[in-house]
Motif scaffolding. Structure first.
Motif, PDB file in Angstrom:
ATOM      1  N   LYS A  65       0.853  -1.173   0.000  1.00  0.00           N
ATOM      2  CA  LYS A  65       0.000   0.000   0.000  1.00  0.00           C
ATOM      3  C   LYS A  65       0.899   1.237   0.000  1.00  0.00           C
ATOM      4  O   LYS A  65       2.039   1.182   0.472  1.00  0.00           O
ATOM      5  N   TYR A  66       0.368   2.343  -0.504  1.00  0.00           N
ATOM      6  CA  TYR A  66       1.112   3.599  -0.523  1.00  0.00           C
ATOM      7  C   TYR A  66       1.618   3.906   0.883  1.00  0.00           C
ATOM      8  O   TYR A  66       0.858   3.871   1.847  1.00  0.00           O
ATOM      9  N   GLY A  67       2.903   4.176   1.001  1.00  0.00           N
ATOM     10  CA  GLY A  67       3.496   4.529   2.288  1.00  0.00           C
ATOM     11  C   GLY A  67       4.100   3.367   3.055  1.00  0.00           C
ATOM     12  O   GLY A  67       4.780   3.590   4.059  1.00  0.00           O
ATOM     13  N   ASP A  68       3.860   2.130   2.624  1.00  0.00           N
ATOM     14  CA  ASP A  68       4.488   0.996   3.312  1.00  0.00           C
ATOM     15  C   ASP A  68       6.013   1.150   3.240  1.00  0.00           C
ATOM     16  O   ASP A  68       6.560   1.613   2.236  1.00  0.00           O
ATOM     17  N   ARG A  83      10.551   3.352   0.918  1.00  0.00           N
ATOM     18  CA  ARG A  83       9.143   3.735   1.129  1.00  0.00           C
ATOM     19  C   ARG A  83       8.418   3.638  -0.195  1.00  0.00           C
ATOM     20  O   ARG A  83       8.802   4.273  -1.176  1.00  0.00           O
ATOM     21  N   PHE A  84       7.332   2.845  -0.224  1.00  0.00           N
ATOM     22  CA  PHE A  84       6.573   2.630  -1.453  1.00  0.00           C
ATOM     23  C   PHE A  84       5.651   3.820  -1.714  1.00  0.00           C
ATOM     24  O   PHE A  84       4.740   4.095  -0.933  1.00  0.00           O
ATOM     25  N   THR A  85       5.904   4.521  -2.829  1.00  0.00           N
ATOM     26  CA  THR A  85       5.080   5.676  -3.214  1.00  0.00           C
ATOM     27  C   THR A  85       4.696   5.617  -4.691  1.00  0.00           C
ATOM     28  O   THR A  85       4.343   6.641  -5.277  1.00  0.00           O
ATOM     29  N   GLU A  86       4.788   4.440  -5.264  1.00  0.00           N
ATOM     30  CA  GLU A  86       4.521   4.287  -6.693  1.00  0.00           C
ATOM     31  C   GLU A  86       3.017   4.241  -6.951  1.00  0.00           C
ATOM     32  O   GLU A  86       2.219   3.981  -6.057  1.00  0.00           O
ATOM     33  N   ASP A  87       2.627   4.454  -8.223  1.00  0.00           N
ATOM     34  CA  ASP A  87       1.209   4.421  -8.576  1.00  0.00           C
ATOM     35  C   ASP A  87       0.846   3.167  -9.366  1.00  0.00           C
ATOM     36  O   ASP A  87      -0.096   3.160 -10.138  1.00  0.00           O
ATOM     37  N   SER A 100       3.757  -1.289   8.033  1.00  0.00           N
ATOM     38  CA  SER A 100       2.668  -0.372   7.677  1.00  0.00           C
ATOM     39  C   SER A 100       2.413   0.538   8.872  1.00  0.00           C
ATOM     40  O   SER A 100       1.960   0.074   9.922  1.00  0.00           O
ATOM     41  N   SER A 108       6.695   8.866   5.948  1.00  0.00           N
ATOM     42  CA  SER A 108       7.726   9.802   5.470  1.00  0.00           C
ATOM     43  C   SER A 108       8.689  10.157   6.603  1.00  0.00           C
ATOM     44  O   SER A 108       9.892  10.307   6.381  1.00  0.00           O
TER      45      SER A 108
END
Length: 189
Positions: A65-68, A83-87, A100, A108
């Motif tokens: 998930k975004y932010g993991d 930090r995962f921030t991809e779409d 998480s 962040s």
């Protein structure tokens, strides 16, 4: 007014190890990206040249998930974070551990903390030098994290984002100048 809490008390769910699967031999863009330790560069960014995928049915339990935040657990990359921030959909491999963040911790802020000297000192203090360097989930769970209020975490992360953007811009400008000088040198020769 800051707290000092163990990471395990700041997460939405228990830390999780990644999939013990081999990536697909042919990249299938309909399947999630398979993030492995070797995909994360020294600055905590994903490398494009190592892009691999994993079949969706194998990837599903390990989707990000975004932010993991992913922590590397073994070998020379131990302690490295991403930090995962991809779409796009992505999952993670077995030598990575997913965290998480819960409501008291911004991912962040956590990622900046894991780039601090304090984190580096902690990481180096827990190794058993007679064996392969390894940090398992139980050790990451017990990592003490200084926790300011969310509003301060956001201000700190935003401040660092702005400073890093300026540094990256200066580096890009210097690299462009070096390239221009190399081209000029070649033309003179």
């Amino acid at each position: 007014h800051w707290e000092n809490l163990k990471l395990k008390f700041l997460l939405d769910e228990p830390m999780m190890y990644g999939a013990n699967e081999s990536p697909e031999s042919d990249i299938n863009i309909d399947n999630p990206r398979y993030i492995r330790i070797t995909d994360i560069d020294e600055n905590g960014n994903l490398k494009d040249e190592t892009y691999r995928t994993l079949q969706y049915d194998k990837a599903q339990p390990y989707l990000l998930k975004y932010g993991d935040v992913l922590f590397a657990r073994s070998w020379a990359t131990v302690g490295k974070t991403y930090r995962f921030t991809e779409d796009y959909p992505a999952c993670f491999a077995g030598y990575l551990i997913k965290a998480s963040c819960g409501e008291k911790l911004l991912s962040s802020f956590l990622i900046y903390y894991t780039n601090s000297q304090c984190y580096n000192n902690w990481k180096n203090s827990i190794f058993d030098q007679s064996t392969i360097q390894n940090i398992a989930a139980d050790k990451y769970n017990n990592l003490s994290v200084p926790i300011p209020p969310i509003s301060e975490q956001k201000k700190i992360a935003d401040f660092l984002d702005a400073k890093i953007a300026k540094i990256d811009e200066a580096i890009a400008e210097l690299e462009a100048q070096l390239k221009d000088l190399a081209n000029y040198k070649q033309a003179v020769i």
